[in-house]
Design an enzyme around this catalytic site. Structure first.
Site, short mmCIF file in Angstrom:
data_model
loop_
_atom_site.label_atom_id
_atom_site.label_comp_id
_atom_site.label_asym_id
_atom_site.label_seq_id
_atom_site.Cartn_x
_atom_site.Cartn_y
_atom_site.Cartn_z
N HIS A 11 -40.13 -32.43 14.46
CA HIS A 11 -40.84 -31.20 14.76
C HIS A 11 -41.10 -31.11 16.26
O HIS A 11 -41.20 -32.35 16.87
CB HIS A 11 -42.27 -30.70 14.16
CG HIS A 11 -43.30 -31.59 14.09
ND1 HIS A 11 -43.36 -32.84 13.49
CD2 HIS A 11 -44.13 -31.60 15.05
CE1 HIS A 11 -44.39 -33.32 14.00
NE2 HIS A 11 -44.98 -32.58 14.83
N HIS A 43 -46.09 -32.32 22.08
CA HIS A 43 -45.41 -33.63 21.79
C HIS A 43 -44.32 -33.15 21.11
O HIS A 43 -43.98 -32.19 20.66
CB HIS A 43 -46.18 -34.52 21.15
CG HIS A 43 -46.61 -34.04 19.58
ND1 HIS A 43 -47.56 -33.37 19.36
CD2 HIS A 43 -46.09 -34.33 18.46
CE1 HIS A 43 -47.68 -33.09 18.07
NE2 HIS A 43 -46.58 -33.73 17.51
N GLU A 49 -43.62 -38.62 18.88
CA GLU A 49 -44.40 -39.20 17.74
C GLU A 49 -43.09 -39.65 16.74
O GLU A 49 -42.10 -38.90 16.82
CB GLU A 49 -45.01 -37.99 16.90
CG GLU A 49 -45.74 -38.14 15.64
CD GLU A 49 -46.25 -36.94 15.10
OE1 GLU A 49 -46.77 -36.93 14.01
OE2 GLU A 49 -46.06 -35.87 15.60
#
Length: 134
Positions: A8, A72, A120
């Site tokens: 994502h 992010h 991430e």
């Protein structure tokens, strides 16, 4: 590091009310969750989080939040490979900015690339996150 794909992206926006019509009505994303300061949207097999940040009196992001854009980007990794990936980051001296922690339905670690871009590794899915997100 055996990443299995894109997971994502989280984008910083000044006002959800202004951004939602663009992402839903123009781009055709499906609203999955709406929180006080975040919205989760599904677009095909991708999911996007819009994260509202403080804005000034003109509806622009405040100077303290620097600028809009990406907060992010996350990549999927299996739970079996997660711990080894974290150890690899730590061994290489990569700055960790959050985690490793279990949050949002999976294991997560946020870290910085050489230019300070936040990335991430996340073991969960959008479906996992929606089961526990409030």
């Amino acid at each position: 590091m055996p990443v299995t794909g894109f997971n994502h992206i989280t984008l910083k926006v000044a006002k959800l009310e202004r951004s939602l019509p663009f992402y839903i009505d123009i781009l055709g994303m499906k609203l999955v969750h709406r929180g006080a300061t975040d919205v989760y949207l599904e677009w095909g097999c991708a999911w996007i989080c819009l994260l509202e940040r403080p804005s000034d009196e003109h509806g622009r992001l405040s100077a303290s939040d620097e600028m809009g854009g990406m907060d992010h980007m996350a990549f999927s990794i299996s739970e079996d490979d997660f711990s080894d990936a974290v150890k690899q980051l730590q061994t290489a001296g990569i700055p960790l900015v959050r985690g490793p922690i279990h949050r949002g339905g999976g294991w997560s670690v946020n870290f910085l690339d050489p230019d300070g871009i936040e990335l991430e590794l996340f073991t969960g899915t959008l479906e996992d996150r929606m089961k526990v997100w409030k």
